[in-house]
Design a protein around this motif. Structure first.
Motif, PDB file in Angstrom:
ATOM      1  N   HIS A   1      -4.329   2.802  12.607  1.00 50.63           N
ATOM      2  CA  HIS A   1      -2.885   3.011  12.555  1.00 50.63           C
ATOM      3  C   HIS A   1      -2.364   2.764  11.132  1.00 50.63           C
ATOM      4  N   ILE A   2      -2.897   1.722  10.503  1.00 55.30           N
ATOM      5  CA  ILE A   2      -2.468   1.404   9.141  1.00 55.30           C
ATOM      6  C   ILE A   2      -2.943   2.494   8.172  1.00 55.30           C
TER       7      ILE A   2
ATOM      8  N   ASP B   1      -0.690   5.392   8.309  1.00 52.32           N
ATOM      9  CA  ASP B   1       0.549   5.150   7.571  1.00 52.32           C
ATOM     10  C   ASP B   1       0.314   5.292   6.069  1.00 52.32           C
TER      11      ASP B   1
ATOM     12  N   SER C   1      -5.881  -5.218   8.822  1.00 57.04           N
ATOM     13  CA  SER C   1      -5.889  -4.593   7.486  1.00 57.04           C
ATOM     14  C   SER C   1      -7.016  -5.136   6.608  1.00 57.04           C
TER      15      SER C   1
ATOM     16  N   TRP D   1       1.468  -4.596   4.069  1.00 57.78           N
ATOM     17  CA  TRP D   1       0.839  -4.720   5.389  1.00 57.78           C
ATOM     18  C   TRP D   1      -0.019  -5.983   5.460  1.00 57.78           C
TER      19      TRP D   1
ATOM     20  N   ASP E   1      10.956  -0.295   5.314  1.00 56.08           N
ATOM     21  CA  ASP E   1      10.580   1.085   5.621  1.00 56.08           C
ATOM     22  C   ASP E   1       9.580   1.128   6.769  1.00 56.08           C
ATOM     23  N   ILE E   2       8.629   0.192   6.773  1.00 56.68           N
ATOM     24  CA  ILE E   2       7.671   0.111   7.878  1.00 56.68           C
ATOM     25  C   ILE E   2       8.409  -0.139   9.190  1.00 56.68           C
TER      26      ILE E   2
ATOM     27  N   ARG F   1       0.128   8.814   4.224  1.00 53.97           N
ATOM     28  CA  ARG F   1       1.353   9.536   3.876  1.00 53.97           C
ATOM     29  C   ARG F   1       1.766   9.285   2.431  1.00 53.97           C
ATOM     30  N   HIS F   2       1.004   8.436   1.737  1.00 55.51           N
ATOM     31  CA  HIS F   2       1.330   8.071   0.360  1.00 55.51           C
ATOM     32  C   HIS F   2       0.090   8.195  -0.517  1.00 55.51           C
TER      33      HIS F   2
ATOM     34  N   GLN G   1      10.028   3.001  10.342  1.00 54.94           N
ATOM     35  CA  GLN G   1       9.088   4.031  10.779  1.00 54.94           C
ATOM     36  C   GLN G   1       8.413   3.674  12.104  1.00 54.94           C
ATOM     37  N   VAL G   2       7.915   2.445  12.200  1.00 56.68           N
ATOM     38  CA  VAL G   2       7.095   2.079  13.371  1.00 56.68           C
ATOM     39  C   VAL G   2       7.509   0.746  13.974  1.00 56.68           C
TER      40      VAL G   2
ATOM     41  N   ARG H   1       1.885  -0.469  -0.562  1.00 58.45           N
ATOM     42  CA  ARG H   1       2.173  -0.512   0.872  1.00 58.45           C
ATOM     43  C   ARG H   1       1.098  -1.313   1.608  1.00 58.45           C
TER      44      ARG H   1
END
Length: 214
Positions: A89-90, A93, A127, A109, A72-73, A96-97, A76-77, A105
């Motif tokens: 940026h992380i 992302d 991260s 990452w 999915d990542i 959204r959850h 998306q990106v 998620r």
């Protein structure tokens, strides 16, 4: 490329994130990308990470869950370059959850980016400083009462797959990922059901059938 227990495959003399290297690595590991990926992109890193020994060493259930998130990542990106990736940026992302979904998620990452830093595809893992979301304590699943068990057995008689699944898990305590693999071959001569748990790799022994004299 020398995976454990399998014959090795020669890799091209190219950068680890180059299209030629990624294509050969993914092919050797049986991980075929769904679409061409650009060298140096997040999508290219996802393909290489999912084909590396660190990812393949994860428990099958963990690998399946993380794999879906990574896919999915990439959707998306995946087109974005990997090197300029920063914690903001992380976080965007993850925003959204919510709850456990966001935390799972974040784990995906972290696995990807810690590997990328170790492989020198990026200077550092962006991260590292991101904290997990606080989630409410729920106390877990509510155990069934004797009445719940009786109602289920009344609804699904012996011989139905629902009853078989219930009785197997009820009497063994096996996870679903283990229960689906159990059979007569797992019962030894001493009357114990023995199997290796897929999630932990630990051995499990359950009394299955014992003589009256025991």
């Amino acid at each position: 490329y020398r995976p454990k227990g399998r014959k090795g495959s020669p890799m091209p003399d190219a950068a680890p994130d180059s299209p030629a290297f990624l294509a050969a690595y993914a092919d050797a590991a049986g991980e075929t990308p769904r679409a061409p990926v650009r060298s140096g992109s997040i999508g290219a890193a996802v393909v290489a990470y999912k084909a590396c020994d660190r990812f393949l060493a994860l428990a099958p259930t963990t690998r399946a869950q993380r794999g879906r998130i990574l896919d999915d990542i990439a959707r998306q990106v995946g087109h974005a370059p990997l090197a300029p990736l920063r914690d903001r940026h992380i976080r965007a992302d993850l925003d959204r959850h919510q709850g456990h979904v966001a935390n799972n998620r974040l784990k995906a990452w972290r696995g990807l980016l810690s590997w990328a830093a170790e492989a020198r595809l990026i200077e550092r893992d962006p991260s590292e400083g991101i904290a997990k979301r606080r989630t409410p304590r729920t106390g877990g699943h509510v155990p069934w009462s004797a009445e719940d068990v009786a109602r289920f057995r009344a609804r699904w008689p012996l011989g139905t797959p629902q009853r078989l699944a219930f009785e197997l898990i009820h009497w063994t305590g096996a996870r679903v990922s283990d229960a689906v693999r159990l059979g007569e071959r797992n019962v030894d001569a001493d009357g114990f059901l023995a199997f290796v748990q897929r999630k932990t790799g630990g051995a499990a022994f359950v009394p299955w059938r014992r003589g009256v004299s025991d």
